[in-house]
Design a protein around this motif. Structure first.
Motif, PDB file in Angstrom:
ATOM      1  N   SER A 405      46.981  34.708  33.434  1.00  0.00           N
ATOM      2  CA  SER A 405      47.136  34.868  34.887  1.00  0.00           C
ATOM      3  C   SER A 405      47.267  33.514  35.570  1.00  0.00           C
ATOM      4  N   TYR A 406      46.450  32.568  35.130  1.00  0.00           N
ATOM      5  CA  TYR A 406      46.519  31.215  35.710  1.00  0.00           C
ATOM      6  C   TYR A 406      47.904  30.614  35.507  1.00  0.00           C
ATOM      7  N   GLY A 407      48.442  30.747  34.282  1.00  0.00           N
ATOM      8  CA  GLY A 407      49.752  30.190  34.000  1.00  0.00           C
ATOM      9  C   GLY A 407      50.849  30.822  34.838  1.00  0.00           C
ATOM     10  N   ILE A 408      50.780  32.137  35.031  1.00  0.00           N
ATOM     11  CA  ILE A 408      51.792  32.834  35.829  1.00  0.00           C
ATOM     12  C   ILE A 408      51.739  32.393  37.283  1.00  0.00           C
ATOM     13  N   GLY A 414      51.761  28.612  43.032  1.00  0.00           N
ATOM     14  CA  GLY A 414      50.589  29.076  43.780  1.00  0.00           C
ATOM     15  C   GLY A 414      49.300  28.597  43.149  1.00  0.00           C
ATOM     16  N   ARG A 415      48.238  29.234  43.538  1.00  0.00           N
ATOM     17  CA  ARG A 415      46.923  28.891  42.992  1.00  0.00           C
ATOM     18  C   ARG A 415      46.067  30.150  42.969  1.00  0.00           C
ATOM     19  N   ILE A 416      45.097  30.172  42.088  1.00  0.00           N
ATOM     20  CA  ILE A 416      44.176  31.296  41.978  1.00  0.00           C
ATOM     21  C   ILE A 416      42.760  30.768  42.114  1.00  0.00           C
ATOM     22  N   GLU A 417      41.990  31.371  43.001  1.00  0.00           N
ATOM     23  CA  GLU A 417      40.636  30.918  43.285  1.00  0.00           C
ATOM     24  C   GLU A 417      39.643  32.020  42.938  1.00  0.00           C
ATOM     25  N   THR A 429      41.187  35.417  44.306  1.00  0.00           N
ATOM     26  CA  THR A 429      42.212  35.381  45.349  1.00  0.00           C
ATOM     27  C   THR A 429      43.422  34.627  44.824  1.00  0.00           C
ATOM     28  N   VAL A 430      44.564  35.311  44.814  1.00  0.00           N
ATOM     29  CA  VAL A 430      45.823  34.718  44.384  1.00  0.00           C
ATOM     30  C   VAL A 430      46.609  34.307  45.624  1.00  0.00           C
TER      31      VAL A 430
END
Length: 443
Positions: A405-408, A414-417, A429-430
């Motif tokens: 998911s992080y790589g996608i 974007g970023r994922i928190e 949160t994406v």
């Protein structure tokens, strides 16, 4: 208000009061100094009501009130202190009689209704017998100093915010570099594993066919021996000795389980390839809400018996993205949320638009998936996106879902928190740009 002792003297020597010379009366010069000092000098009675008995003339220049007006009103001082500052003063004012001196900073209402910050020093004067005689006060306007202090404090807060933003940016950069390195490692591992897995999988397929053929041959031997009692009895003894019925069932199960295990290894290799940016699809303009709803249908069996899903969708524009890969992200987060629930719980999906400074082309969207499950320990929060890291029991997960998911999300610019509290739940949160840099949508 002037010193009573020389009221008549002041009236008779107006010119001396305006510009006192060295030869002027000491009382006249004293009056001049008191009236022109930056601090307002005042006196009060040495009792609880602190009624003013004297106020220097410069009160008019600073506060806009005539000294006689201030002296005439017994509650003038109390009534003009800011209501928020008064309790602190009133609760400790009596200490001036035991300590001999007190100092306060408070807001004082001036003639135009506004407030000035004042520094007030009160000193108790006693007579030769030690009895309280009067209280002398000195009021100084410190409004400008207070304003400078507030400005400095605001700048300090701003600097702390900037430092925090820099720290977060630095941590994100380190995380990105770490994940890029891990991605290269994952690509190498996937390549190395893929080759032996390929021929082992092929061999297992052949072995499955061979086992099936051998079992058929044994059945045909038994059928051929049936008309010959001695041979049939010998074969039956061999069957019992080899426990052929158990072998027939067990070898079939072993081959099937081995094939299932190989499929799981192939899935892991594929996930590693996906994590390392292998096999990208075409960019397209997509409706994220449609993707979320489709993903919910796919994982409904994972969720429906454990959680109630609350959808709080905002208004989202179409987003340029790799739609199928984002759906994989949503699926991973939804399944993880379901697994984090001890019993029946709630999974919340919230979406919204984040306006950018450069207009619609600079807008971002967010998709938040939260649960009220077990939460994640603080020491694990910095590791959850690493491949093969998992908090699930051994055999319950590969630890590749969040790294994938992080790589996608990173591929989308974007970023994922993540935010989590043990025992209360987790929130992923994406954040995605509406128009990722370098992406060209098809159709």
């Amino acid at each position: 208000m002037q010193f009573e002792e020389f009221d008549s003297l002041i009236a008779d020597t107006a010119s001396a009061r305006a510009t006192p010379a060295a030869a002027a009366s000491p009382l006249v010069r004293l009056q001049y100094l008191v009236d022109n000092t930056p601090a307002i000098i005042y006196c009060t009675v040495p009792s609880g009501d602190f009624k003013m008995t004297f106020v220097s003339n410069n009160a008019y220049n600073v506060l806009g009130y005539r000294p006689e007006q201030m002296v005439a009103d017994p509650n003038f001082w109390f009534d003009h202190i800011h209501p928020e500052d008064a309790p602190n003063i009133f609760s400790s004012l009596a200490l001036v009689f035991t300590e001999g001196q007190r100092a306060y900073e408070y807001r004082f209402r001036i003639h135009d209704g506004s407030y000035l910050w004042m520094h007030d020093t009160l000193r108790l004067i006693r007579d030769e017998h030690g009895a309280p005689l009067e209280v002398i006060g000195s009021l100084t306007d410190i409004t400008e100093r207070k304003r400078m202090e507030e400005d400095l404090q605001a700048k300090g807060v701003e600097q702390q915010q900037l430092i925090a933003e820099l720290r977060n940016a630095h941590e994100q950069l380190l995380q990105s570099e770490k994940m890029a390195s891990i991605g290269q490692l994952a690509a190498g591992i996937a390549h190395e594993i893929n080759n032996p897995v390929g021929f082992v999988n092929s061999n297992m397929g052949s072995l499955k066919n061979y086992v099936g053929t051998l079992l058929q041959v044994i059945d045909q031997y038994e059928q051929a021996a049936a008309p010959h009692p001695a041979l049939a009895a010998q074969l039956a003894a061999l069957r019992r000795q080899a426990d052929l019925e158990f072998l027939r069932d067990d070898v079939t199960d072993l081959v099937r389980e081995s094939m299932d295990g190989l499929k799981r290894v192939k899935d892991i290799v594929q996930a590693l390839k996906d994590f390392s940016h292998v096999g990208e699809t075409e960019w397209q303009v997509a409706d994220l809400h449609h993707g979320l709803d489709s993903t919910l249908n796919i994982v409904s069996n994972e969720i429906k018996y454990k959680a109630r899903v609350e959808k709080r969708y905002g208004v989202l524009p179409p987003v340029t993205c790799l739609a199928s890969q984002l759906n994989q992200v949503f699926m991973n987060l939804l399944v993880n949320a379901a697994h984090a629930l001890r019993e029946q719980g709630v999974i919340t999906i919230r979406t919204g638009l984040e306006a950018g400074p450069g207009g619609p082309k600079d807008h971002w969207v967010f998709v938040e998936i939260g649960d009220n499950g077990v939460g994640i320990a603080p020491e694990n929060l910095n590791r959850i996106f690493e491949p093969f890291f998992t908090t699930k029991p051994v055999g319950s997960g590969t630890g590749l879902g969040l790294s994938l998911s992080y790589g996608i999300v990173n591929r989308h610019g974007g970023r994922i928190e993540v935010a989590s509290v043990l025992g209360q739940g987790t929130r992923f949160t994406v954040h995605l740009p509406v128009h990722p840099p370098g992406a060209e949508a098809k159709g």
